[in-house]
Design a protein around this motif. Structure first.
Motif, PDB file in Angstrom:
ATOM      1  N   PHE A  30       0.865  -1.182   0.000  1.00  0.00           N
ATOM      2  CA  PHE A  30       0.000   0.000   0.000  1.00  0.00           C
ATOM      3  C   PHE A  30       0.894   1.222   0.000  1.00  0.00           C
ATOM      4  N   SER A  31       0.705   2.105  -0.963  1.00  0.00           N
ATOM      5  CA  SER A  31       1.686   3.168  -1.194  1.00  0.00           C
ATOM      6  C   SER A  31       1.617   4.319  -0.189  1.00  0.00           C
ATOM      7  N   ARG A  32       0.512   4.462   0.522  1.00  0.00           N
ATOM      8  CA  ARG A  32       0.386   5.581   1.463  1.00  0.00           C
ATOM      9  C   ARG A  32       1.312   5.365   2.645  1.00  0.00           C
ATOM     10  N   LEU A  33       2.090   6.391   2.980  1.00  0.00           N
ATOM     11  CA  LEU A  33       2.988   6.280   4.127  1.00  0.00           C
ATOM     12  C   LEU A  33       2.175   6.134   5.406  1.00  0.00           C
ATOM     13  N   ARG A  34       2.583   5.221   6.262  1.00  0.00           N
ATOM     14  CA  ARG A  34       1.876   5.007   7.525  1.00  0.00           C
ATOM     15  C   ARG A  34       2.796   4.581   8.666  1.00  0.00           C
ATOM     16  N   GLY A  35       3.992   4.102   8.340  1.00  0.00           N
ATOM     17  CA  GLY A  35       4.923   3.683   9.388  1.00  0.00           C
ATOM     18  C   GLY A  35       5.584   4.898  10.038  1.00  0.00           C
ATOM     19  N   PRO A  36       6.029   4.804  11.283  1.00  0.00           N
ATOM     20  CA  PRO A  36       5.976   3.631  12.152  1.00  0.00           C
ATOM     21  C   PRO A  36       4.699   3.515  12.978  1.00  0.00           C
ATOM     22  N   LEU A  37       3.703   4.358  12.708  1.00  0.00           N
ATOM     23  CA  LEU A  37       2.491   4.367  13.533  1.00  0.00           C
ATOM     24  C   LEU A  37       1.445   3.378  13.034  1.00  0.00           C
ATOM     25  N   GLY A  38       1.547   2.944  11.788  1.00  0.00           N
ATOM     26  CA  GLY A  38       0.628   1.939  11.275  1.00  0.00           C
ATOM     27  C   GLY A  38      -0.637   2.497  10.647  1.00  0.00           C
ATOM     28  N   TYR A  39      -0.845   3.815  10.692  1.00  0.00           N
ATOM     29  CA  TYR A  39      -2.068   4.416  10.155  1.00  0.00           C
ATOM     30  C   TYR A  39      -1.718   5.779   9.586  1.00  0.00           C
ATOM     31  N   TRP A  40      -2.070   5.999   8.304  1.00  0.00           N
ATOM     32  CA  TRP A  40      -1.644   7.213   7.622  1.00  0.00           C
ATOM     33  C   TRP A  40      -2.204   8.477   8.247  1.00  0.00           C
ATOM     34  N   ASN A  41      -3.423   8.459   8.738  1.00  0.00           N
ATOM     35  CA  ASN A  41      -3.984   9.668   9.362  1.00  0.00           C
ATOM     36  C   ASN A  41      -3.271   9.993  10.671  1.00  0.00           C
ATOM     37  N   ALA A  42      -2.850   8.973  11.412  1.00  0.00           N
ATOM     38  CA  ALA A  42      -2.089   9.209  12.644  1.00  0.00           C
ATOM     39  C   ALA A  42      -0.734   9.822  12.319  1.00  0.00           C
ATOM     40  N   LEU A  43      -0.082   9.295  11.283  1.00  0.00           N
ATOM     41  CA  LEU A  43       1.196   9.868  10.853  1.00  0.00           C
ATOM     42  C   LEU A  43       1.003  11.301  10.366  1.00  0.00           C
ATOM     43  N   GLY A  44      -0.069  11.535   9.606  1.00  0.00           N
ATOM     44  CA  GLY A  44      -0.355  12.884   9.142  1.00  0.00           C
ATOM     45  C   GLY A  44      -0.578  13.846  10.291  1.00  0.00           C
ATOM     46  N   LEU A  45      -1.246  13.380  11.353  1.00  0.00           N
ATOM     47  CA  LEU A  45      -1.508  14.238  12.507  1.00  0.00           C
ATOM     48  C   LEU A  45      -0.211  14.642  13.200  1.00  0.00           C
ATOM     49  N   VAL A  46       0.735  13.719  13.300  1.00  0.00           N
ATOM     50  CA  VAL A  46       2.030  14.047  13.900  1.00  0.00           C
ATOM     51  C   VAL A  46       2.715  15.158  13.092  1.00  0.00           C
ATOM     52  N   CYS A  47       2.678  15.032  11.769  1.00  0.00           N
ATOM     53  CA  CYS A  47       3.278  16.064  10.910  1.00  0.00           C
ATOM     54  C   CYS A  47       2.558  17.400  11.064  1.00  0.00           C
ATOM     55  N   LEU A  84       8.588  17.109   7.011  1.00  0.00           N
ATOM     56  CA  LEU A  84       7.213  16.971   7.504  1.00  0.00           C
ATOM     57  C   LEU A  84       6.189  17.152   6.388  1.00  0.00           C
ATOM     58  N   LEU A  85       6.399  18.159   5.543  1.00  0.00           N
ATOM     59  CA  LEU A  85       5.438  18.434   4.471  1.00  0.00           C
ATOM     60  C   LEU A  85       5.449  17.336   3.415  1.00  0.00           C
ATOM     61  N   VAL A  86       6.643  16.854   3.061  1.00  0.00           N
ATOM     62  CA  VAL A  86       6.713  15.765   2.078  1.00  0.00           C
ATOM     63  C   VAL A  86       6.050  14.511   2.627  1.00  0.00           C
ATOM     64  N   THR A  87       6.315  14.198   3.879  1.00  0.00           N
ATOM     65  CA  THR A  87       5.706  13.013   4.495  1.00  0.00           C
ATOM     66  C   THR A  87       4.192  13.164   4.571  1.00  0.00           C
ATOM     67  N   LEU A  88       3.722  14.344   4.969  1.00  0.00           N
ATOM     68  CA  LEU A  88       2.282  14.584   5.041  1.00  0.00           C
ATOM     69  C   LEU A  88       1.645  14.398   3.664  1.00  0.00           C
ATOM     70  N   GLY A  89       2.300  14.918   2.628  1.00  0.00           N
ATOM     71  CA  GLY A  89       1.756  14.769   1.290  1.00  0.00           C
ATOM     72  C   GLY A  89       1.658  13.321   0.858  1.00  0.00           C
ATOM     73  N   LEU A  90       2.646  12.511   1.240  1.00  0.00           N
ATOM     74  CA  LEU A  90       2.668  11.105   0.834  1.00  0.00           C
ATOM     75  C   LEU A  90       1.781  10.218   1.703  1.00  0.00           C
ATOM     76  N   THR A  91       1.205  10.784   2.770  1.00  0.00           N
ATOM     77  CA  THR A  91       0.171  10.034   3.497  1.00  0.00           C
ATOM     78  C   THR A  91      -1.172  10.128   2.777  1.00  0.00           C
ATOM     79  N   TYR A  92      -1.314  11.100   1.885  1.00  0.00           N
ATOM     80  CA  TYR A  92      -2.573  11.363   1.173  1.00  0.00           C
ATOM     81  C   TYR A  92      -3.727  11.595   2.162  1.00  0.00           C
ATOM     82  N   SER A  93      -3.381  12.180   3.313  1.00  0.00           N
ATOM     83  CA  SER A  93      -4.393  12.457   4.337  1.00  0.00           C
ATOM     84  C   SER A  93      -5.018  13.814   4.059  1.00  0.00           C
ATOM     85  N   ARG A  94      -6.219  13.818   3.489  1.00  0.00           N
ATOM     86  CA  ARG A  94      -6.889  15.075   3.170  1.00  0.00           C
ATOM     87  C   ARG A  94      -7.225  15.856   4.437  1.00  0.00           C
ATOM     88  N   GLY A  95      -7.654  15.137   5.466  1.00  0.00           N
ATOM     89  CA  GLY A  95      -7.944  15.808   6.731  1.00  0.00           C
ATOM     90  C   GLY A  95      -6.706  16.423   7.333  1.00  0.00           C
TER      91      GLY A  95
END
Length: 215
Positions: A135-152, A183-194
């Protein structure tokens, strides 16, 4: 720590930290607790809710889940108490805490970005960056892309504020600027719209009410 096993490990670490902090409160003049009444009331409400969760074991149809809630809310109360002690004992506590979180968030984002840059890198039992094969959306090391996006998102305004702070050291400002890119590149690659929407709102608030405005 979303799993029961990880949560238990985290709670053990929190209890050990609380014991060390309690020893500091009792025996070190540099460690103290001075907080507004509202903060102490809030902490007391957390403790009461944890106690209520424990009492509910007696009539709950799922007492094992009530026990889990007791541990979880007790952990929340411990975190709040430790935060109050840290804020009372450390000079410029909000600024230092924010910068510390920026370092942690940057490390998390860099780890996640490693899944795109060096997915072959791994240390058995410790690090495995191959997390985007299925699955191409970044999510590690938290396991969930929205959680990773929130950290960023939470670290983004800190990086902007520190990079634009004329009183900060050149090294810190440079690190903040570089970390903002990560942070911005990682957030973009999570594809987290929220996450992206939340970051735009946060930056808007920072510009509107921050001390340096557009700086």
């Amino acid at each position: 720590a979303t799993s029961l096993e990880d949560g238990a490990g985290l709670q053990i670490v929190l209890c050990a930290t609380a014991l060390v902090t309690l020893a500091g409160l009792l025996f070190s003049p540099r460690v103290h607790l001075r907080a507004p009444v509202q903060a102490l009331v809030g902490l007391g409400l957390l403790v009461l809710f944890a106690a209520w969760s424990g009492l509910s074991i007696g009539w709950s149809i799922t007492p094992d889940l009530s026990w889990v809630q007791l541990n979880r809310w007790a952990a929340y109360a411990l975190v709040a108490a430790l935060a109050l002690v840290l804020g009372s004992s450390l000079r410029r506590a909000p600024e230092r805490t924010a910068i510390a979180f920026l370092f942690v968030a940057t490390a998390v984002a860099a780890y996640a970005l490693g899944g795109k840059l060096v997915p072959w890198f791994s240390i058995p039992g410790l690090i495995d960056l191959d997390q985007t094969a299925d699955f191409s959306r970044l999510r590690g090391p938290l396991g969930y892309w929205n959680a990773l996006g929130l950290v960023c998102v939470l670290a983004g305004p800190i990086a902007v504020r520190t990079a634009g702070d004329p009183e900060a050291s050149t090294r810190l400002r440079t690190f903040s600027l570089v970390s903002l890119v990560v942070l911005l590149v990682t957030l973009g690659l999570t594809y987290s719209r929220g996450g992206i929407l939340a970051l735009l709102v946060a930056l808007g608030v920072l510009v509107a009410i921050g001390p340096d405005r557009l700086r």
